[in-house]
Design an enzyme around this catalytic site. Structure first.
Site, PDB file in Angstrom:
ATOM      1  N   ASN A  61       0.841  -1.201   0.000  1.00 20.54           N
ATOM      2  CA  ASN A  61       0.000   0.000   0.000  1.00 20.54           C
ATOM      3  C   ASN A  61       0.875   1.250   0.000  1.00 20.54           C
ATOM      4  O   ASN A  61       1.971   1.266   0.562  1.00 20.54           O
ATOM      5  CB  ASN A  61      -1.011   0.001   1.160  1.00 20.54           C
ATOM      6  CG  ASN A  61      -0.381  -0.082   2.537  1.00 20.54           C
ATOM      7  OD1 ASN A  61       0.672  -0.654   2.713  1.00 20.54           O
ATOM      8  ND2 ASN A  61      -1.057   0.483   3.531  1.00 20.54           N
ATOM      9  N   GLU A  63       0.410   5.302   0.654  1.00 23.28           N
ATOM     10  CA  GLU A  63      -0.528   6.328   1.133  1.00 23.28           C
ATOM     11  C   GLU A  63      -0.128   7.723   0.661  1.00 23.28           C
ATOM     12  O   GLU A  63       0.937   7.935   0.075  1.00 23.28           O
ATOM     13  CB  GLU A  63      -0.610   6.251   2.665  1.00 23.28           C
ATOM     14  CG  GLU A  63      -1.156   4.908   3.131  1.00 23.28           C
ATOM     15  CD  GLU A  63      -1.463   4.841   4.613  1.00 23.28           C
ATOM     16  OE1 GLU A  63      -1.010   5.723   5.372  1.00 23.28           O
ATOM     17  OE2 GLU A  63      -2.161   3.883   5.008  1.00 23.28           O
ATOM     18  N   CYS A  72      -4.283   0.816  -2.202  1.00 17.64           N
ATOM     19  CA  CYS A  72      -4.188  -0.479  -1.529  1.00 17.64           C
ATOM     20  C   CYS A  72      -3.138  -1.370  -2.192  1.00 17.64           C
ATOM     21  O   CYS A  72      -2.914  -1.300  -3.408  1.00 17.64           O
ATOM     22  CB  CYS A  72      -5.525  -1.209  -1.587  1.00 17.64           C
ATOM     23  SG  CYS A  72      -6.795  -0.506  -0.537  1.00 17.64           S
ATOM     24  N   GLU A  74      -3.311  -4.532  -2.854  1.00 16.11           N
ATOM     25  CA  GLU A  74      -3.855  -5.471  -3.851  1.00 16.11           C
ATOM     26  C   GLU A  74      -4.057  -4.783  -5.207  1.00 16.11           C
ATOM     27  O   GLU A  74      -3.805  -5.364  -6.261  1.00 16.11           O
ATOM     28  CB  GLU A  74      -5.203  -6.035  -3.371  1.00 16.11           C
ATOM     29  CG  GLU A  74      -5.123  -6.837  -2.085  1.00 16.11           C
ATOM     30  CD  GLU A  74      -5.325  -5.989  -0.834  1.00 16.11           C
ATOM     31  OE1 GLU A  74      -4.932  -4.812  -0.839  1.00 16.11           O
ATOM     32  OE2 GLU A  74      -5.874  -6.525   0.137  1.00 16.11           O
ATOM     33  N   CYS A 111     -10.245  -5.180   0.970  1.00  9.26           N
ATOM     34  CA  CYS A 111     -11.392  -4.286   1.114  1.00  9.26           C
ATOM     35  C   CYS A 111     -12.335  -4.471  -0.084  1.00  9.26           C
ATOM     36  O   CYS A 111     -11.996  -5.131  -1.075  1.00  9.26           O
ATOM     37  CB  CYS A 111     -10.923  -2.831   1.211  1.00  9.26           C
ATOM     38  SG  CYS A 111     -10.394  -2.112  -0.363  1.00  9.26           S
ATOM     39  N   CYS A 114     -10.908  -3.530  -3.499  1.00  9.89           N
ATOM     40  CA  CYS A 114      -9.918  -4.511  -3.978  1.00  9.89           C
ATOM     41  C   CYS A 114     -10.604  -5.777  -4.467  1.00  9.89           C
ATOM     42  O   CYS A 114     -10.178  -6.389  -5.451  1.00  9.89           O
ATOM     43  CB  CYS A 114      -8.923  -4.833  -2.877  1.00  9.89           C
ATOM     44  SG  CYS A 114      -7.822  -3.457  -2.509  1.00  9.89           S
TER      45      CYS A 114
HETATM   46  N1  THU Z   1      -5.359  -1.317   2.652  1.00 10.90           N
HETATM   47  C1  THU Z   1      -4.855  -2.156   1.711  1.00 10.90           C
HETATM   48  O1  THU Z   1      -3.716  -1.983   1.248  1.00 10.90           O
HETATM   49  N2  THU Z   1      -5.631  -3.187   1.297  1.00 10.90           N
HETATM   50  C2  THU Z   1      -6.882  -3.448   1.762  1.00 10.90           C
HETATM   51  O2  THU Z   1      -7.561  -4.313   1.236  1.00 10.90           O
HETATM   52  C3  THU Z   1      -7.392  -2.705   2.908  1.00 10.90           C
HETATM   53  C4  THU Z   1      -6.686  -1.450   3.230  1.00 10.90           C
HETATM   54  C5  THU Z   1      -4.535  -0.175   3.079  1.00 10.90           C
HETATM   55  C6  THU Z   1      -5.068   1.143   2.622  1.00 10.90           C
HETATM   56  C7  THU Z   1      -4.501   2.081   3.643  1.00 10.90           C
HETATM   57  O3  THU Z   1      -3.198   2.473   3.222  1.00 10.90           O
HETATM   58  C8  THU Z   1      -4.362   1.220   4.894  1.00 10.90           C
HETATM   59  O4  THU Z   1      -4.475  -0.123   4.478  1.00 10.90           O
HETATM   60  C9  THU Z   1      -5.419   1.497   5.950  1.00 10.90           C
HETATM   61  O5  THU Z   1      -6.694   1.448   5.416  1.00 10.90           O
END
Ligand code: THU
Length: 160
Positions: A61, A63, A72, A74, A111, A114
């Site tokens: 991920n 940010e 994310c 994925e 999530c 994803c």
């Molecule tokens: N995140 C992911 O990388 N994948 C997911 O399926 C759920 C959330 C990341 C996004 C963000 O950077 C952090 O987790 C918190 O939500």
């Protein structure tokens, strides 16, 4: 009329119960956690996948101070797979996570957004993606297809 849905999945109590490829992918994902850029949530997510040509890649991920732009793991890894290996289908994806705020002792599942992107990849290549999910510690969940996590999905068939 009432109907019900059943989802089959496997639970492994330890990484040693996985076959060699799955073990390696989960270990690759774990090592990739250091490449996550998550200064805002402190929640680092990493994925490792294997394509049908045997190539293995990782994604994390990423940010942004403008929170809505956070990407994310994925979706990042699927974008890499699609960009660099356009014709190859993802066969397996291992996903793990680590948090600076508390121990992640349970599997982290993709999530909703994803799941949608995973589902489209399956449609595009007409092949299921096996998912392996594990936290920093604890059991490993294995789903035969990303679609198992997104029943009644929206897809190209609704548009075309
Ligand atoms: N995140 C992911 O990388 N994948 C997911 O399926 C759920 C959330 C990341 C996004 C963000 O950077 C952090 O987790 C918190 O939500």
């Amino acid at each position: 009329m009432k109907k019900s849905l059943n989802i089959d999945y496997q639970i492994f109590s330890d990484i040693s119960q996985l076959d060699e490829t799955d073990r390696r992918l989960l270990e690759m994902a774990r090592s990739a956690l250091d490449k996550a850029y998550a200064p805002y949530s402190g929640f680092q997510v990493a994925a490792a996948l294997m394509l049908d040509n045997g190539i293995q890649i990782v994604g994390t991920n990423q940010e942004n101070a403008s929170y809505g732009l956070c990407l994310c793991a994925e979706q990042n890894i699927l974008a890499t797979a699609g960009s660099e290996h356009f014709h190859s289908a993802v066969k397996v994806m291992a996903i793990t996570a680590r948090s600076l705020n508390k121990p992640v002792d349970h599997p982290i599942s993709p999530c909703g957004a994803c799941r949608q992107v995973l589902s489209e990849h399956e449609d595009r290549h007409q092949q299921p993606i096996r998912l392996l999910l594990q936290g920093e510690t604890g059991e490993i969940l294995c789903f035969a297809s990303a679609k198992d996590l997104l029943p009644f999905s929206f897809s190209a068939k609704d548009l075309l």
